[in-house]
Design a protein around this motif. Structure first.
Motif, PDB file in Angstrom:
ATOM      1  N   SER A  22     -10.581   0.282  -9.221  1.00 11.97           N
ATOM      2  CA  SER A  22      -9.733   1.317  -8.638  1.00 11.97           C
ATOM      3  C   SER A  22      -8.439   1.509  -9.404  1.00 11.97           C
ATOM      4  CB  SER A  22      -9.401   0.966  -7.182  1.00 11.97           C
ATOM      5  OG  SER A  22      -8.657  -0.237  -7.116  1.00 11.97           O
ATOM      6  N   GLY A  23      -8.083   0.542 -10.219  1.00 16.16           N
ATOM      7  CA  GLY A  23      -6.830   0.644 -10.962  1.00 16.16           C
ATOM      8  C   GLY A  23      -6.835  -0.278 -12.165  1.00 16.16           C
ATOM      9  N   LEU A  24      -6.201   0.175 -13.243  1.00 17.04           N
ATOM     10  CA  LEU A  24      -6.139  -0.603 -14.475  1.00 17.04           C
ATOM     11  C   LEU A  24      -4.818  -0.276 -15.155  1.00 17.04           C
ATOM     12  CD1 LEU A  24      -8.190  -2.504 -15.973  1.00 17.04           C
ATOM     13  CD2 LEU A  24      -8.768  -0.534 -17.393  1.00 17.04           C
ATOM     14  N   ALA A  25      -4.014  -1.309 -15.428  1.00 11.66           N
ATOM     15  CA  ALA A  25      -2.706  -1.076 -16.043  1.00 11.66           C
ATOM     16  C   ALA A  25      -2.264  -2.323 -16.794  1.00 11.66           C
ATOM     17  CB  ALA A  25      -1.669  -0.728 -14.978  1.00 11.66           C
ATOM     18  N   LEU A  26      -1.532  -2.107 -17.874  1.00 15.94           N
ATOM     19  CA  LEU A  26      -0.951  -3.218 -18.625  1.00 15.94           C
ATOM     20  C   LEU A  26       0.448  -3.466 -18.075  1.00 15.94           C
ATOM     21  CD1 LEU A  26      -1.548  -5.149 -20.978  1.00 15.94           C
ATOM     22  CD2 LEU A  26      -0.392  -3.517 -22.483  1.00 15.94           C
ATOM     23  N   ASP A  27       0.636  -4.620 -17.440  1.00 15.86           N
ATOM     24  CA  ASP A  27       1.883  -4.932 -16.737  1.00 15.86           C
ATOM     25  C   ASP A  27       2.594  -6.127 -17.367  1.00 15.86           C
ATOM     26  OD1 ASP A  27       1.627  -3.023 -14.678  1.00 15.86           O
ATOM     27  OD2 ASP A  27       0.341  -4.356 -13.501  1.00 15.86           O
ATOM     28  N   PRO A  28       3.923  -6.177 -17.246  1.00 16.34           N
ATOM     29  CA  PRO A  28       4.626  -7.438 -17.549  1.00 16.34           C
ATOM     30  C   PRO A  28       4.120  -8.534 -16.610  1.00 16.34           C
ATOM     31  CG  PRO A  28       6.177  -5.614 -17.288  1.00 16.34           C
ATOM     32  CD  PRO A  28       4.849  -5.114 -16.818  1.00 16.34           C
ATOM     33  N   ILE A  29       3.953  -9.731 -17.119  1.00 12.12           N
ATOM     34  CA  ILE A  29       3.443 -10.830 -16.302  1.00 12.12           C
ATOM     35  C   ILE A  29       4.349 -11.088 -15.101  1.00 12.12           C
ATOM     36  CG2 ILE A  29       4.631 -12.658 -17.580  1.00 12.12           C
ATOM     37  CD1 ILE A  29       0.984 -12.898 -16.348  1.00 12.12           C
ATOM     38  N   GLU A  30       5.646 -10.807 -15.254  1.00 13.27           N
ATOM     39  CA  GLU A  30       6.596 -11.034 -14.169  1.00 13.27           C
ATOM     40  C   GLU A  30       6.340 -10.114 -12.971  1.00 13.27           C
ATOM     41  OE1 GLU A  30       8.389 -12.535 -17.913  1.00 13.27           O
ATOM     42  OE2 GLU A  30       7.394 -10.654 -17.341  1.00 13.27           O
ATOM     43  N   LYS A  31       5.569  -9.046 -13.164  1.00 11.33           N
ATOM     44  CA  LYS A  31       5.297  -8.102 -12.074  1.00 11.33           C
ATOM     45  C   LYS A  31       4.277  -8.650 -11.087  1.00 11.33           C
ATOM     46  CE  LYS A  31       4.285  -3.176 -11.394  1.00 11.33           C
ATOM     47  NZ  LYS A  31       3.885  -1.914 -12.070  1.00 11.33           N
ATOM     48  N   LYS A  32       3.606  -9.739 -11.407  1.00 13.23           N
ATOM     49  CA  LYS A  32       2.509 -10.221 -10.558  1.00 13.23           C
ATOM     50  C   LYS A  32       2.944 -10.826  -9.223  1.00 13.23           C
ATOM     51  CE  LYS A  32       0.775  -8.069 -12.382  1.00 13.23           C
ATOM     52  NZ  LYS A  32       0.084  -6.922 -11.792  1.00 13.23           N
ATOM     53  N   ILE A  56      -0.053  -8.487 -19.176  1.00 16.44           N
ATOM     54  CA  ILE A  56      -1.397  -8.813 -18.725  1.00 16.44           C
ATOM     55  C   ILE A  56      -2.060  -7.549 -18.203  1.00 16.44           C
ATOM     56  CG2 ILE A  56      -0.811  -9.453 -16.314  1.00 16.44           C
ATOM     57  CD1 ILE A  56      -2.767 -11.982 -17.011  1.00 16.44           C
ATOM     58  N   LEU A  57      -3.362  -7.435 -18.441  1.00 17.66           N
ATOM     59  CA  LEU A  57      -4.120  -6.271 -17.980  1.00 17.66           C
ATOM     60  C   LEU A  57      -4.459  -6.457 -16.508  1.00 17.66           C
ATOM     61  CD1 LEU A  57      -5.483  -3.601 -18.910  1.00 17.66           C
ATOM     62  CD2 LEU A  57      -7.589  -4.938 -19.193  1.00 17.66           C
ATOM     63  N   SER A  58      -3.861  -5.626 -15.654  1.00 18.44           N
ATOM     64  CA  SER A  58      -4.064  -5.726 -14.210  1.00 18.44           C
ATOM     65  C   SER A  58      -5.242  -4.847 -13.801  1.00 18.44           C
ATOM     66  CB  SER A  58      -2.811  -5.276 -13.462  1.00 18.44           C
ATOM     67  OG  SER A  58      -1.736  -6.125 -13.755  1.00 18.44           O
ATOM     68  N   VAL A  59      -6.139  -5.412 -13.004  1.00 26.43           N
ATOM     69  CA  VAL A  59      -7.309  -4.665 -12.552  1.00 26.43           C
ATOM     70  C   VAL A  59      -7.468  -4.844 -11.047  1.00 26.43           C
ATOM     71  CG1 VAL A  59      -8.836  -6.609 -13.120  1.00 26.43           C
ATOM     72  CG2 VAL A  59      -9.794  -4.326 -12.859  1.00 26.43           C
ATOM     73  N   GLY A  60      -7.784  -3.762 -10.358  1.00 32.31           N
ATOM     74  CA  GLY A  60      -8.017  -3.810  -8.923  1.00 32.31           C
ATOM     75  C   GLY A  60      -9.348  -3.182  -8.569  1.00 32.31           C
ATOM     76  N   SER A  61      -9.844  -3.545  -7.405  1.00 27.85           N
ATOM     77  CA  SER A  61     -11.059  -2.934  -6.867  1.00 27.85           C
ATOM     78  C   SER A  61     -10.702  -2.355  -5.499  1.00 27.85           C
ATOM     79  CB  SER A  61     -12.185  -3.956  -6.785  1.00 27.85           C
ATOM     80  OG  SER A  61     -13.380  -3.353  -6.334  1.00 27.85           O
ATOM     81  N   PHE A  62     -11.477  -2.688  -4.469  1.00 28.94           N
ATOM     82  CA  PHE A  62     -11.133  -2.274  -3.108  1.00 28.94           C
ATOM     83  C   PHE A  62     -11.580  -3.363  -2.145  1.00 28.94           C
ATOM     84  CE2 PHE A  62     -15.406  -0.658  -3.821  1.00 28.94           C
ATOM     85  CZ  PHE A  62     -16.075  -1.011  -2.661  1.00 28.94           C
ATOM     86  N   GLY A  63     -10.978  -3.355  -0.952  1.00 29.85           N
ATOM     87  CA  GLY A  63     -11.334  -4.308   0.084  1.00 29.85           C
ATOM     88  C   GLY A  63     -10.293  -5.389   0.285  1.00 29.85           C
ATOM     89  N   CYS A  64     -10.166  -5.835   1.546  1.00 26.51           N
ATOM     90  CA  CYS A  64      -9.254  -6.926   1.890  1.00 26.51           C
ATOM     91  C   CYS A  64      -9.680  -7.524   3.230  1.00 26.51           C
ATOM     92  CB  CYS A  64      -7.817  -6.430   1.976  1.00 26.51           C
ATOM     93  SG  CYS A  64      -6.611  -7.780   2.218  1.00 26.51           S
ATOM     94  N   ASN A  65      -9.491  -8.822   3.383  1.00 27.87           N
ATOM     95  CA  ASN A  65      -9.873  -9.488   4.636  1.00 27.87           C
ATOM     96  C   ASN A  65      -8.687  -9.722   5.567  1.00 27.87           C
ATOM     97  OD1 ASN A  65      -8.730 -11.445   3.006  1.00 27.87           O
ATOM     98  ND2 ASN A  65     -10.534 -12.767   2.949  1.00 27.87           N
ATOM     99  N   LEU A  66      -7.510  -9.186   5.235  1.00 28.64           N
ATOM    100  CA  LEU A  66      -6.378  -9.174   6.157  1.00 28.64           C
ATOM    101  C   LEU A  66      -6.052  -7.725   6.531  1.00 28.64           C
ATOM    102  CD1 LEU A  66      -3.917 -11.869   4.746  1.00 28.64           C
ATOM    103  CD2 LEU A  66      -5.761 -12.135   6.403  1.00 28.64           C
ATOM    104  N   ARG A  67      -5.162  -7.555   7.507  1.00 28.23           N
ATOM    105  CA  ARG A  67      -4.782  -6.218   7.960  1.00 28.23           C
ATOM    106  C   ARG A  67      -3.258  -6.134   8.100  1.00 28.23           C
ATOM    107  NH1 ARG A  67      -8.935  -5.313   6.213  1.00 28.23           N
ATOM    108  NH2 ARG A  67     -10.770  -4.321   7.159  1.00 28.23           N
ATOM    109  N   CYS A  68      -2.554  -6.402   7.005  1.00 28.33           N
ATOM    110  CA  CYS A  68      -1.096  -6.394   7.026  1.00 28.33           C
ATOM    111  C   CYS A  68      -0.595  -4.970   7.254  1.00 28.33           C
ATOM    112  CB  CYS A  68      -0.546  -6.930   5.713  1.00 28.33           C
ATOM    113  SG  CYS A  68      -1.139  -8.591   5.295  1.00 28.33           S
ATOM    114  N   PRO A  69       0.205  -4.743   8.289  1.00 32.71           N
ATOM    115  CA  PRO A  69       0.669  -3.385   8.575  1.00 32.71           C
ATOM    116  C   PRO A  69       1.688  -2.860   7.573  1.00 32.71           C
ATOM    117  CG  PRO A  69       1.703  -4.955  10.061  1.00 32.71           C
ATOM    118  CD  PRO A  69       0.669  -5.724   9.287  1.00 32.71           C
ATOM    119  N   PHE A  70       2.169  -3.730   6.688  1.00 37.09           N
ATOM    120  CA  PHE A  70       3.135  -3.340   5.662  1.00 37.09           C
ATOM    121  C   PHE A  70       2.502  -3.246   4.279  1.00 37.09           C
ATOM    122  CE2 PHE A  70       3.444  -7.821   6.913  1.00 37.09           C
ATOM    123  CZ  PHE A  70       2.955  -8.425   5.768  1.00 37.09           C
TER     124      PHE A  70
END
Length: 282
Positions: free
Chosen positions: A40-50, A61-75
């Motif tokens: 769902s997302g791909l970006a080259l980020d500073p490591i400090e952004k993690k 570092i090359l940041s990669v995301g997909s979809f889905g989560c097992n929590l429901r944080c309202p924020f």
């Protein structure tokens, strides 16, 4: 019926059902990662952004995301890919990226200072199979693998992936069961057990987002930092803690951003026990 064994929920699923996380399903009687390779997302980020301030600082570092989560944080900052209807629609149409393709992309960005791949944006552990397959290849090519996670997974999942993981930033979202149960729909014990085991195997930094009126008490921070210090003593290493400022978003717009003075004060409290404490979003 098949039971998913990734987290404390142990969703019982029939053929074709989707688990609570939105990322796991049953195919031919076996629970698999429905989100495998769906990026769902791909970006080259500073490591400090993690954020990882003490792991190859100054690198990317090359940041990669997909979809889905097992929590429901309202924020949640990434609710559109973590647990929204849009994420389910995306799942149907997304082109699959193979572990080999992702590793090649990471290698192509080495000249820009990239040291590896960070699985982030959504909860990577709900699709840990893709993390594992990619991390194995990354290690063969001398790339680092980073996990940015809520730590809500069984230790059996951690045992599978941790030989190939170089660093993690794990959310320790608060330090009461009531906070985890009521606000997040999670398990503080599972997150703490995951952190305690992960620290034994790789570089770990922790992040706590301070929500006004929820997890912003000094005594709670004192108890949390004492627990973290115990892990430091047991493992002979420092565990950096990032104390981060909340901003109203998603379903939690009923309160102001965390007072900067509160964040700084809680950092002072944490430093009673911990040597490395950072403040974020201030």
């Amino acid at each position: 019926m098949a039971a998913c064994q990734v987290c404390f929920r142990h969703c019982s699923l029939s053929e074709g059902d989707i688990g609570f996380c939105g990322a796991r399903t049953v195919r031919d009687g076996k629970v698999i990662a429905y989100n495998y390779g769906k990026v769902s997302g791909l970006a080259l980020d500073p490591i400090e952004k993690k954020p990882l301030n003490n792991f190859f600082p100054g690198s990317y570092i090359l940041s990669v995301g997909s979809f889905g989560c097992n929590l429901r944080c309202p924020f949640c900052q990434n609710n559109d890919i973590s647990w929204s209807e849009e994420a389910r629609i995306f799942a149907e149409d997304a082109k699959m990226v193979s572990p080999e393709e992702l590793v090649e992309t990471a290698l192509d960005t080495r000249a820009q200072g990239n040291i590896g791949i960070a699985f982030t944006y959504n909860e990577p552990l709900v699709g840990y199979e893709f993390v594992l397959d990619t991390a194995k290849l990354a290690k063969e090519r001398d790339l680092k693998t980073v996990l940015v996670s809520n730590g809500t997974a069984e230790l059996s999942v951690l045992a599978e992936i941790v030989p190939y993981i170089d660093a993690m930033n794990i959310d320790l979202k608060g330090f009461t069961d009531e906070y985890y149960d009521r606000l997040l729909g999670g398990s503080r014990k599972q997150a703490m057990d995951f952190i305690a085991e992960a620290v034994k195997h790789c570089h770990v930094e922790l992040t706590t987002l301070i929500i006004p009126g929820e997890n912003d008490g000094e005594e709670e921070m004192r108890e949390m930092s004492a627990w973290i210090h115990g892990l430091e003593v047991a493992n002979g290493k420092n565990i950096p803690l990032h104390i981060s400022r909340f901003f109203p978003r998603f379903k939690m717009t009923d309160r102001n951003a965390t007072d900067v003075r509160k964040v700084y004060r809680l950092a002072e409290v944490a430093r009673e026990e911990l040597e490395i404490v950072y403040t974020g979003n201030c």
